[in-house]
Design a protein around this motif. Structure first.
Motif, PDB file in Angstrom:
ATOM      1  N   UNK A   1      -3.025   4.646  -2.832  1.00  0.00           N
ATOM      2  CA  UNK A   1      -3.455   3.211  -2.844  1.00  0.00           C
ATOM      3  C   UNK A   1      -5.037   2.982  -2.560  1.00  0.00           C
TER       4      UNK A   1
ATOM      5  N   UNK B  82       1.844   7.964  -1.501  1.00  0.00           N
ATOM      6  CA  UNK B  82       1.298   6.892  -2.366  1.00  0.00           C
ATOM      7  C   UNK B  82       0.463   5.963  -1.555  1.00  0.00           C
TER       8      UNK B  82
ATOM      9  N   UNK C 129       2.547   4.359 -13.283  1.00  0.00           N
ATOM     10  CA  UNK C 129       2.550   3.141 -13.996  1.00  0.00           C
ATOM     11  C   UNK C 129       1.982   1.776 -13.471  1.00  0.00           C
ATOM     12  N   UNK C 130       2.256   1.810 -12.178  1.00  0.00           N
ATOM     13  CA  UNK C 130       1.828   0.385 -11.332  1.00  0.00           C
ATOM     14  C   UNK C 130       0.329   0.491 -11.430  1.00  0.00           C
TER      15      UNK C 130
ATOM     16  N   UNK D 246      -1.034  -0.700 -14.782  1.00  0.00           N
ATOM     17  CA  UNK D 246      -0.923  -2.112 -15.076  1.00  0.00           C
ATOM     18  C   UNK D 246      -2.259  -2.951 -14.466  1.00  0.00           C
TER      19      UNK D 246
ATOM     20  N   UNK E  89       9.218   8.346  -8.008  1.00  0.00           N
ATOM     21  CA  UNK E  89       8.425   7.353  -7.266  1.00  0.00           C
ATOM     22  C   UNK E  89       7.115   7.424  -7.336  1.00  0.00           C
TER      23      UNK E  89
ATOM     24  N   UNK F 251       6.385   6.161 -10.970  1.00  0.00           N
ATOM     25  CA  UNK F 251       6.078   4.695 -11.046  1.00  0.00           C
ATOM     26  C   UNK F 251       5.022   4.002 -10.609  1.00  0.00           C
ATOM     27  N   UNK F 252       4.472   5.005  -9.510  1.00  0.00           N
ATOM     28  CA  UNK F 252       3.117   4.441  -8.940  1.00  0.00           C
ATOM     29  C   UNK F 252       1.897   4.647 -10.025  1.00  0.00           C
TER      30      UNK F 252
ATOM     31  N   UNK G 146       6.304   8.414   0.242  1.00  0.00           N
ATOM     32  CA  UNK G 146       5.646   7.064   0.331  1.00  0.00           C
ATOM     33  C   UNK G 146       4.348   7.156   0.917  1.00  0.00           C
TER      34      UNK G 146
END
Lengths: 576, 198, 104
Positions: free
Chosen positions: B31, B27, B185-186, B189, B179, B182-183, B24
C-alpha cells in the motif's frame, strides 16, 4: 562438502553459507556489516586528508587510486564527492542497520522470546543474501566509468538524474537493500507476535524486543515510498522521463532535451519520508541494547519500563510525520513549516523520557563497570548531546542558519557514532559470551573504549563550532575558499588527527574479537547473571535454541527483588 | 522444540497463523509503495494544472475496461481455487488455479499490446509526465502480476504436491497467495480509474 | 466459513454476485467518465465508485470484514501514513513561502 547420510547433518554449504538458522544468519549479517563499517570508516579517513590538507598529495596511499581519482596523489573533487556519498550510504545501509537489526535482531530476538527460530527461516536467508547482493553492487560501483554515486547519500535530483553510471548502480543496490529490509521486517513482526513462549506477555518483553518491533514497523512502512522514488529516478536516468526534472532546466547553459514538468521536491518528500524514520531505525535498537546492559549492570529493574514502552511506540508513530524538517529551506510556507516544526518538537519528548528512564535506572544501582557497561554509560551523555543539538535544527527559524552546515554533521554523528555504534560495541562485548562461550579480554576492552570515547568528542564537538561559523557541508576543500569559514578552518586538521587516532583505537577491538574466539576466558551459560531468556540456552545455542520446555513467570528486569535468594530472578525460573 | 509453531494452527491471542499475518504486513508495505507512486501522480498532475491530458487522450478505455474485467474474473477464480481446497476438491482447485494463471497471462498480453501500440505511435515515457507516470505505474503493477503468476504457477505445479502430505498447510498457502492476488486486482481498480477515466 | 456444502454454495453465490456488481460498477464508472462533466465532479464520482469497488474486494473477497483485530490495527496505521504521504507534498505546493511566484 557432499551430503552425509545422517538426516540432520547438513553439508558445509547448507550449514554455514545458505543456512536458515537465525543465529548463523545473524552472524553472517554481523561479519558482513562490520567489514562494511570498517570500509565506510576508511573512506572517511581518506576524506579527512583532503579536508585537513586540501589539494596536497596523500603520501604513499595516494598513488593507489590512480590518475582518474587522485592524480599525483591529490584528490579530485569528483572523487571526494563519491567518497562522501558512499560513506553515508555504506555506513547507514550496509553498516549500522544490518548490524543493529540484521545481526543483533536476528540473533537475539528469537532467543529472548523463547522461540526455536524466526517465523520464516527461508525468508530470513533470502533477506541476508539480498543485502549481500546490494552491498556488492554498491562496492562494484566504485569501479565503473565515472565512479560511484556522488550526489550525496540523499541523491537529490536534478544532479542525481544527470550523474554518472554509479548513480544507477546506487539505485539498483538500494532496490536489493530495500527488499532485504522488507522481508526482514515482516519476519520480525510475525516472529514477535506469534512465537513468544508461554507466559511472555507483551509487557514482559525485554525492551530490546520492543525496540526491534517498532523498528520493524518503521522499516516496513517507510521504505516503500523510497522504493517508488528510486524506480522513478531510474526511469529518469534510463528512460528519459522527467519525474524530477523541472521545465526549463539548463545544464552548463544548455537546455536539457527532456519533457520537463517534473518536480525536484517530489524526490525530497519521498526520500525523507523514508530517511527520517530511518534515523529512528538507527537509534532504536541501540536504545534496546543499552536497556539490557544498564539493567544487568546496575542490578536494578529499568526505571519506568511501561512508560518507556509507550514512549517508544509514540516515537515510532511520530517519526512518520516529521520528515519535512529536512526541507525547511525548500520554499515551504509558514503553515506547513509550523506543522513540521511542531511535530519535530513533540517527537523529542519520548526520546527525553527514554533517556531520563536510563538515568533513573543508574540512581541507587550497584553499578558494575564491565566493558559493555562503559559503552552503555557513554551512550547516555553522547545521545544527550546529539539529541539536544537537534533542537535548533528542528526550529525552522534557527535552521535557516544551520541547515547544510557542519552543525548538522556534528548533530547526527553524535547520535550515530558515539551513540548507536557505542551501543553496538556494548552489545558485542555483552553477547559475545553467549555466542562463543568465551568472554572478550577486559584490558583490550579498555584500550578500545577510552581512546574511542575521547576521540569521538574531539572529532564531532568542533563541528558544531564550524557549523555555527557557517561552514557548509560537502565542501571539497573543507572551506578553504569560503569567506565565512576562515576562522574555523584550523579545526579541520584537529578533527582529522582525531579521526586517525580513532582508527588506531579500533585495533584493540579487532584483535580482541578475533583472538578471544579462540583464547578468551571460558564462561558458562549466564556469565553476566542476567534475567532474560537468551541466557537459558546452552552456550553456544544449538539449532532450535532451547533444550527444554520454557515458561515465563515474571518481567524481564527482576533484579534485586526483596526476599529473593539472589540479586537476579530469571524470567524462566519459577522460584524467584 | 524444533518445529516452528503456528504454521498451520492459529495462535490463540492473535487468531492468526504465521503466513496470514505475514502476507497482510507485506500488503501494508505494498500500500505504501503504490502510495508513493500515486503521491507522485497527484503532485505531477496538480503541478501541470490544465496541461494534464485526460486519460482517454492517450489510452484506449475499451481495452482498459476489458483488462479490468479480465483481472476481476481472475480474482474470482483465485477465490474459487481456495474454496475448492476447503471443500477438499483438488481437481476443481487445479482447474480454477489454472484459469487464474491463464487470465493473468491474458492481462499481461493485452498490456503488452497496449505498450507496443504506444511505442508504434511514438509515445514514449519521456514524452511527458503523464506518459511517464502511466508507464511507471502500470509497469510496476505488471511486475507484481508477473510475480503473482510465478508464485501461482509454482503452487499449481510442483508446489501442489504438498496437498498429499499437508493439505491444511497447502490450503493456507493458496489462501495467502489469493490475498496477494486480490490486492493486485484492488490496485488495478484504482490504477484504471485514475489513469484511464480521469 | 466453508463448513459444509450448503454454506459453501451460499458463499460461492455471494462471490458471483460481487463479481457482477464489480463489473457493473466499472461500466458505470466508464460511462461517467465519458460524460465529460466538470473535472472535480468526475474525480469525486469516479474515485468514490472505485473506492467502493475496492472495499468490496477487500472486505468480501479478502474476507477483511471478518478478519482479526490485529490485522485491522496494522491496516489503520498504514492508511494514516498513506494519507500523510499522499497529501503533505500537496500542502507544500499550496502553501509556498510568500513572495515566490513559481511552483517548485
Amino acid at each position: 562438502m557432499s551430503e552425509s547420510h545422517h538426516e540432520h547433518e547438513s553439508s558445509f554449504w547448507k550449514k554455514y553459507i545458505f543456512s536458515v538458522d537465525h543465529k548463523i544468519i545473524g552472524l553472517q549479517y554481523g561479519i558482513t556489516s562490520l567489514i562494511f563499517l570498517l570500509f565506510g570508516f576508511t573512506i572517511m579517513m581518506l576524506m579527512r586528508w583532503q579536508l585537513a590538507y586540501p589539494e596536497q598529495p596523500l603520501p604513499v596511499i595516494g598513488k593507489i587510486f590512480g590518475e582518474n581519482r587522485m592524480p599525483g596523489g591529490i584528490m579530485l573533487p569528483e572523487f571526494y564527492n563519491q567518497l562522501g556519498a558512499m560513506h553515508g550510504t555504506i555506513m547507514v545501509f550496509l553498516g549500522v542497520v544490518p548490524l543493529a537489526v540484521g545481526a543483533f535482531g536476528n540473533y537475539i530476538v528469537p532467543l529472548q522470546i523463547g522461540a526455536p527460530d524466526m517465523a520464516f527461516p527461508k525468508l530470513n536467508m533470502a533477506s541476508y543474501w539480498s543485502f549481500f547482493v546490494g552491498g556488492v553492487i554498491m562496492l562494484v560501483s566504485f569501479f565503473v566509468p565515472g565512479g560511484a554515486a556522488s550526489s550525496g547519500w540523499t541523491s537529490y535530483p536534478p544532479l542525481s538524474d544527470i550523474a554518472t553510471v554509479g548513480q544507477t548502480m546506487w539505485l539498483f543496490g538500494m532496490a536489493f537493500l530495500i527488499t532485504s529490509s522488507l522481508l526482514g521486517s515482516v519476519n520480525f513482526i510475525v516472529t514477535i507476535f506469534q512465537l513468544r513462549v508461554k507466559g511472555l506477555t507483551f509487557m514482559r518483553l525485554p525492551f530490546f524486543v520492543w525496540a526491534q518491533l517498532v523498528t520493524s514497523f518503521l522499516l516496513l512502512l517507510a521504505f516503500p515510498p523510497l522504493e517508488a522514488a528510486s524506480v522513478m529516478q531510474l526511469m529518469d536516468r534510463l528512460a528519459g522521463t522527467s519525474f524530477f526534472l523541472p521545465s526549463g532546466l539548463l545544464i552548463s547553459g544548455q537546455p536539457l532535451a527532456n519533457s520537463g514538468g517534473g518536480s525536484v521536491l517530489l524526490w525530497q518528500h519521498l526520500f525523507w519520508f523514508l530517511a527520517h524514520p530511518e534515523v529512528y531505525v538507527l537509534i532504536l535498537p541501540a536504545m534496546g541494547i543499552v536497556t539490557e546492559i544498564l539493567a544487568n549492570n546496575t542490578r536494578k529493574p529499568i526505571g519506568a519500563y511501561k512508560l518507556m514502552v509507550y514512549a517508544i511506540i509514540f516515537l515510532g508513530f511520530m517519526s512518520f510525520i516529521v520528515w519535512a524538517h529536512h526541507m525547511f529551506l525548500t520554499g515551504m510556507g509558514t503553515a506547513i513549516s509550523s506543522f513540521f516544526q511542531a511535530t519535530t518538537m513533540i517527537i523529542s519528548i519520548p526520546s527525553v523520557v527514554i533517556l531520563a528512564a536510563f538515568f533513573l535506572t543508574l540512581w541507587g544501582g550497584a553499578i558494575r563497570f564491565t566493558i559493555p557497561m562503559l559503552f552503555a554509560l557513554a551512550f547516555l551523555p553522547m545521545f544527550g548531546i546529539g539529541g539536544l543539538t537537534g533542537l535548533p535544527l528542528g526550529l525552522a527559524a534557527a535552521d535557516i542558519h544551520l541547515h547544510d552546515t557542519y552543525y548538522v554533521i556534528g548533530h547526527f554523528h553524535y547520535i550515530v557514532a558515539p551513540g548507536t555504534i557505542f551501543a553496538l560495541f556494548a552489545g558485542i562485548y555483552y553477547w559475545f559470551p553467549k555466542a562463543t562461550g568465551r568472554k572478550m579480554n577486559t584490558l583490550l576492552g579498555h584500550l578500545h573504549f577510552w581512546p574511542s570515547f575521547v576521540c569521538m568528542n574531539l572529532i564531532f564537538m568542533p563541528m558544531f563550532i564550524q557549523g555555527l561559523a557557517g561552514v557548509s557541508r560537502r565542501l571539497y576543500d573543507g572551506g578553504l575558499t569560503y569567506a565565512h569559514a576562515q576562522g574555523a578552518l584550523h579545526w579541520n586538521v584537529f578533527i582529522s588527527m582525531a579521526v586517525w587516532t580513532l582508527a588506531l583505537s579500533q585495533i584493540p577491538f579487532i584483535i580482541n574479537l578475533l583472538v578471544s574466539m579462540k583464547c578468551g576466558e571460558k564462561v558458562g551459560d549466564n556469565p553476566w547473571e542476567a534475567t532474560t531468556l537468551e541466557w537459558a540456552t546452552p552456550t553456544p545455542p544449538p539449532h532450535g535454541n532451547f533444550t527444554r520446555e520454557l515458561s515465563v513467570y515474571r518481567g524481564p528486569y527482576e533484579y534485586s527483588v526483596p526476599g529473593a535468594s539472589r540479586d537476579f530472578s530469571p524470567q524462566y525460573e519459577e522460584k524467584p | 522444540m524444533q518445529e516452528i509453531p503456528y504454521t498451520v494452527a492459529v495462535r490463540q491471542d492473535t487468531g492468526l497463523y504465521n503466513a496470514k499475518m505475514g502476507i497482510w504486513l507485506f500488503l501494508a508495505s505494498e500500500v505504501m509503495l503504490f502510495g508513493g507512486l500515486f503521491s507522485a501522480y497527484v503532485l505531477l498532475r496538480v503541478g501541470a494544472g490544465e496541461h494534464w491530458p485526460l486519460g482517454a487522450t492517450y489510452l484506449n478505455v475499451a481495452i482498459g475496461t476489458f483488462n479490468t474485467f479480465v483481472l476481476m474474473s481472475s480474482s474470482i477464480t483465485m477465490l474459487m481455487a481456495w474454496a475448492s481446497l476447503k471443500m477438499k476438491n483438488f481437481g476443481h482447485f487445479k482447474m480454477y488455479q489454472g484459469i487464474t494463471i491463464a487470465l493473468a497471462l491474458l492481462f499481461l498480453s493485452v498490456k503488452g499490446y497496449e505498450y507496443s501500440m504506444k511505442f508504434k505511435h511514438h509515445h514514449f515515457p519521456s514524452d511527458n509526465t503523464f506518459l511517464a507516470i502511466y508507464f511507471t505505474l502500470t509497469g510496476i503493477h505488471a511486475l507484481h502480476i508477473i510475480g503473482g503468476v510465478v508464485v501461482n504457477s509454482y503452487l499449481w505445479g510442483p508446489g501442489s504436491k504438498m496437498w498429499q502430505a499437508e493439505p491444511e498447510r497447502f490450503t493456507n498457502r493458496i489462501e495467502v497467495a489469493g490475498l496477494y492476488w486480490h490486492f493486485v486486482d484492488l490496485v488495478w481498480i484504482f490504477l484504471f480509474s485514475v489513469m484511464y477515466l480521469l | 466459513m466453508i463448513a459444509d456444502q450448503n454454506s459453501a454454495q451460499k458463499e460461492i453465490r455471494k462471490y458471483l454476485l460481487i463479481f457482477v456488481v464489480l463489473l457493473s460498477l466499472t461500466l458505470m464508472n466508464v460511462f461517467v467518465s465519458r460524460l465529460h462533466l466538470n473535472i472535480s465532479l468526475t474525480i469525486i464520482i469516479v474515485l468514490s465508485v472505485a473506492a467502493f469497488e475496492a472495499s468490496l474486494v477487500a472486505c468480501q473477497l479478502m474476507h477483511l470484514i471478518s478478519e482479526e483485530k490485529l490485522i485491522y490495527s496494522f491496516l489503520v496505521l498504514t492508511v494514516i501514513f498513506f494519507v500523510f504521504a499522499l497529501f503533505i507534498p500537496l500542502w507544500g505546493i499550496f502553501n509556498p513561502i510568500t513572495g515566490s511566484t513559481h511552483v517548485p
